[in-house]
Design a protein around this motif. Structure first.
Motif, PDB file in Angstrom:
ATOM      1  N   ASP A 122       0.777  -1.237   0.018  1.00  0.00           N
ATOM      2  CA  ASP A 122       0.220  -0.172   0.004  1.00  0.00           C
ATOM      3  C   ASP A 122       0.901   1.222  -0.218  1.00  0.00           C
ATOM      4  O   ASP A 122       2.077   1.114   0.483  1.00  0.00           O
ATOM      5  N   PRO A 123       0.433   2.420  -0.632  1.00  0.00           N
ATOM      6  CA  PRO A 123       1.000   3.807  -0.507  1.00  0.00           C
ATOM      7  C   PRO A 123       1.461   4.043   0.907  1.00  0.00           C
ATOM      8  O   PRO A 123       0.705   3.950   1.885  1.00  0.00           O
ATOM      9  N   MET A 124       2.587   4.752   1.256  1.00  0.00           N
ATOM     10  CA  MET A 124       2.889   5.299   2.165  1.00  0.00           C
ATOM     11  C   MET A 124       2.316   6.519   2.512  1.00  0.00           C
ATOM     12  O   MET A 124       1.659   7.193   1.677  1.00  0.00           O
ATOM     13  N   THR A 125       2.238   7.084   3.865  1.00  0.00           N
ATOM     14  CA  THR A 125       1.800   8.439   3.905  1.00  0.00           C
ATOM     15  C   THR A 125       2.851   9.491   3.614  1.00  0.00           C
ATOM     16  O   THR A 125       4.232   8.989   3.288  1.00  0.00           O
ATOM     17  N   ASP A 126       2.340  10.589   3.317  1.00  0.00           N
ATOM     18  CA  ASP A 126       3.451  11.720   3.007  1.00  0.00           C
ATOM     19  C   ASP A 126       4.672  11.828   3.743  1.00  0.00           C
ATOM     20  O   ASP A 126       5.707  11.857   3.585  1.00  0.00           O
ATOM     21  N   GLU A 127       4.111  11.524   5.130  1.00  0.00           N
ATOM     22  CA  GLU A 127       5.348  11.898   6.074  1.00  0.00           C
ATOM     23  C   GLU A 127       6.222  10.683   6.117  1.00  0.00           C
ATOM     24  O   GLU A 127       7.454  10.935   6.229  1.00  0.00           O
ATOM     25  N   GLU A 128       5.571   9.498   5.902  1.00  0.00           N
ATOM     26  CA  GLU A 128       6.638   8.371   5.891  1.00  0.00           C
ATOM     27  C   GLU A 128       7.285   8.462   4.582  1.00  0.00           C
ATOM     28  O   GLU A 128       8.781   7.992   4.641  1.00  0.00           O
ATOM     29  N   LEU A 129       6.838   8.657   3.724  1.00  0.00           N
ATOM     30  CA  LEU A 129       7.702   8.972   2.280  1.00  0.00           C
ATOM     31  C   LEU A 129       8.718  10.096   2.277  1.00  0.00           C
ATOM     32  O   LEU A 129       9.993   9.579   2.052  1.00  0.00           O
ATOM     33  N   ASN A 140       5.956   5.231  -3.024  1.00  0.00           N
ATOM     34  CA  ASN A 140       5.028   6.487  -3.447  1.00  0.00           C
ATOM     35  C   ASN A 140       4.059   6.808  -2.184  1.00  0.00           C
ATOM     36  O   ASN A 140       3.600   5.774  -1.145  1.00  0.00           O
ATOM     37  N   SER A 141       3.270   7.971  -2.201  1.00  0.00           N
ATOM     38  CA  SER A 141       2.046   8.108  -1.411  1.00  0.00           C
ATOM     39  C   SER A 141       1.067   8.581  -2.587  1.00  0.00           C
ATOM     40  O   SER A 141       1.278   8.641  -3.631  1.00  0.00           O
ATOM     41  N   GLY A 142      -0.033   8.561  -2.002  1.00  0.00           N
ATOM     42  CA  GLY A 142      -1.125   8.744  -2.937  1.00  0.00           C
ATOM     43  C   GLY A 142      -1.908   7.725  -3.209  1.00  0.00           C
ATOM     44  O   GLY A 142      -2.207   6.650  -2.545  1.00  0.00           O
ATOM     45  N   ASP A 143      -2.271   7.366  -4.685  1.00  0.00           N
ATOM     46  CA  ASP A 143      -2.896   6.062  -4.948  1.00  0.00           C
ATOM     47  C   ASP A 143      -1.803   5.125  -5.158  1.00  0.00           C
ATOM     48  O   ASP A 143      -0.848   5.560  -5.342  1.00  0.00           O
ATOM     49  N   LYS A 144      -2.213   3.795  -5.371  1.00  0.00           N
ATOM     50  CA  LYS A 144      -1.504   2.873  -5.886  1.00  0.00           C
ATOM     51  C   LYS A 144      -0.902   2.920  -7.228  1.00  0.00           C
ATOM     52  O   LYS A 144      -1.511   3.615  -8.167  1.00  0.00           O
ATOM     53  N   LEU A 145       0.143   2.434  -7.222  1.00  0.00           N
ATOM     54  CA  LEU A 145       0.917   2.496  -8.726  1.00  0.00           C
ATOM     55  C   LEU A 145       0.062   2.124  -9.951  1.00  0.00           C
ATOM     56  O   LEU A 145       0.133   2.305 -10.984  1.00  0.00           O
ATOM     57  N   ASP A 146      -0.584   0.912  -9.535  1.00  0.00           N
ATOM     58  CA  ASP A 146      -1.347   0.235 -10.696  1.00  0.00           C
ATOM     59  C   ASP A 146      -2.521   1.110 -10.962  1.00  0.00           C
ATOM     60  O   ASP A 146      -3.392   0.737 -11.960  1.00  0.00           O
ATOM     61  N   ALA A 147      -2.838   2.500 -10.415  1.00  0.00           N
ATOM     62  CA  ALA A 147      -4.083   3.144 -10.747  1.00  0.00           C
ATOM     63  C   ALA A 147      -3.432   4.411 -11.526  1.00  0.00           C
ATOM     64  O   ALA A 147      -4.411   5.173 -12.156  1.00  0.00           O
ATOM     65  N   ILE A 148      -2.422   4.516 -11.957  1.00  0.00           N
ATOM     66  CA  ILE A 148      -1.617   5.699 -12.702  1.00  0.00           C
ATOM     67  C   ILE A 148      -2.602   5.731 -14.048  1.00  0.00           C
ATOM     68  O   ILE A 148      -2.817   6.801 -14.588  1.00  0.00           O
ATOM     69  N   PHE A 149      -2.259   4.605 -14.773  1.00  0.00           N
ATOM     70  CA  PHE A 149      -2.972   4.655 -16.179  1.00  0.00           C
ATOM     71  C   PHE A 149      -4.231   4.322 -15.960  1.00  0.00           C
ATOM     72  O   PHE A 149      -4.717   2.961 -15.485  1.00  0.00           O
TER      73      PHE A 149
END
Length: 338
Positions: A218-225, A298-307
């Motif tokens: 799962d994506p990290m939080t912005d702070e974790e990233l 990354n933070s935000g959405d999962k990487l498989d949601a980019i496209f």
């Protein structure tokens, strides 16, 4: 302070563009012997045999020969081999093994890199720079528009006539290149001309990047990233939107240099891309990151949601699926294959 890719603007002299056409460093040690065919996929062992024979033929063609009465021997037309198969079945491993077993000078690059080099150098100079090579290895061969079709058809005709052999990989058969992207039937003569250069070899098997691997994290939080980026020397931290905007200002031939020396790429605020032109640039960046084995967090959405689903359902489906597969692989490990 953690650096940003968005602050880097690489400069690559034109005379270095062909010289940097070599396999990714992650393939430095691969060989035909290190490719282990799956017993359940007989096409893999057959592909190894064909590729090995192709490299031997290229080497034999390039061996010094004397012409009659000391005349320069006649140039022998180059040959071609084309590896067709799905993602992650070892096509690039075999292509790189061909490269390692052919004599200098030789060149290796993705299809996108090749078209970018030709665009940067100009057609005539690109032919001049490549025409003395024993082999040109083209990974991920695809035709995305009529301009590429005409350009590559002409380029390969010039090079094979000059004696350059061509090895290529793709997940689309040569005669099907361009389908779903543009009116391929209007350029069928050019496509057939290209497909006539190659002997096609099928390589079957499941995607090794997904064999026995856990789900993508799962994506990290912005702070974790931010903390992760700060803890890794050589890591970069970029806002996803800002990086995408920066990519749109750079020629894709510079993406390799953009990530040179980077140990980890951290992206905050990842989200689906609304623009296909930027999405295709991100595909190129994903390829360069994967070639270099650079982990992605990354933070935000999962990487498989980019496209988006709409993008993946369109003519560039295979590009987006490959990029997603590679980004997920990079998100799982500290190093690809580790």
């Amino acid at each position: 302070m953690v650096s940003r890719l968005a602050d880097v603007t690489p400069v690559i002299p034109a005379d270095q563009l062909v010289a940097q056409m070599v396999p990714p460093s992650m393939f430095d040690d691969v060989s035909f012997d290190s490719y282990i065919p799956d017993p359940a996929q007989p096409s893999q062992a057959a592909a190894v045999k064909t590729c090995r024979e192709f490299a031997e033929t290229v080497s034999a063609r390039r061996a010094p020969k004397k012409g009659l009465f000391g005349r320069r021997p006649k140039v022998v037309q180059g040959t071609g081999v084309y590896l067709d198969g799905g993602f992650g079945v070892g096509k690039t491993h075999l292509l790189t093994s061909i490269y390692h077993n052919c004599p200098e000078p030789k060149a290796f690059g993705t299809f996108v890199e090749l078209t970018h080099v030709v665009g940067a150098l100009g057609f005539n100079r690109a032919v001049e720079e490549l025409s003395g090579h024993s082999v040109l290895c083209i990974d991920e061969f695809e035709l995305d528009d009529p301009g590429d079709t005409m350009l590559v058809s002409r380029l390969l005709a010039e090079l094979t006539t000059a004696g350059v052999s061509v090895a290529a990989t793709s997940n689309t058969l040569p005669e099907q290149l361009g389908e779903g992207r543009f009116a391929a039937k209007d350029f069928m003569r050019e496509i057939r001309k290209m497909s006539g250069i190659f002997d096609s070899i099928r390589v079957d098997g499941p995607d090794y990047r997904h064999r026995n691997l856990p789900p993508a994290p799962d994506p990290m939080t912005d702070e974790e990233l931010a903390a992760d980026a700060a803890a890794v020397p050589g890591a970069t931290l970029d806002d996803f939107d800002e990086l995408c905007q920066h990519l749109s200002t750079l020629h894709p031939s510079k993406y390799n240099r953009l990530v040179d020396g980077v140990t980890r790429v951290c992206l905050s605020g990842v989200k689906p891309l609304p623009d296909q032109s930027i999405a295709l640039r991100l595909v190129v960046l994903a390829d360069r990151l994967y070639d270099a084995g650079i982990p992605v967090r990354n933070s935000g959405d999962k990487l498989d949601a980019i496209f988006t689903e709409e993008m993946v359902a369109g003519g560039y489906r295979k590009k987006y699926l490959r990029a997603t597969s590679r980004l997920l692989a990079l998100s799982r490990f500290d190093k690809v294959g580790g």
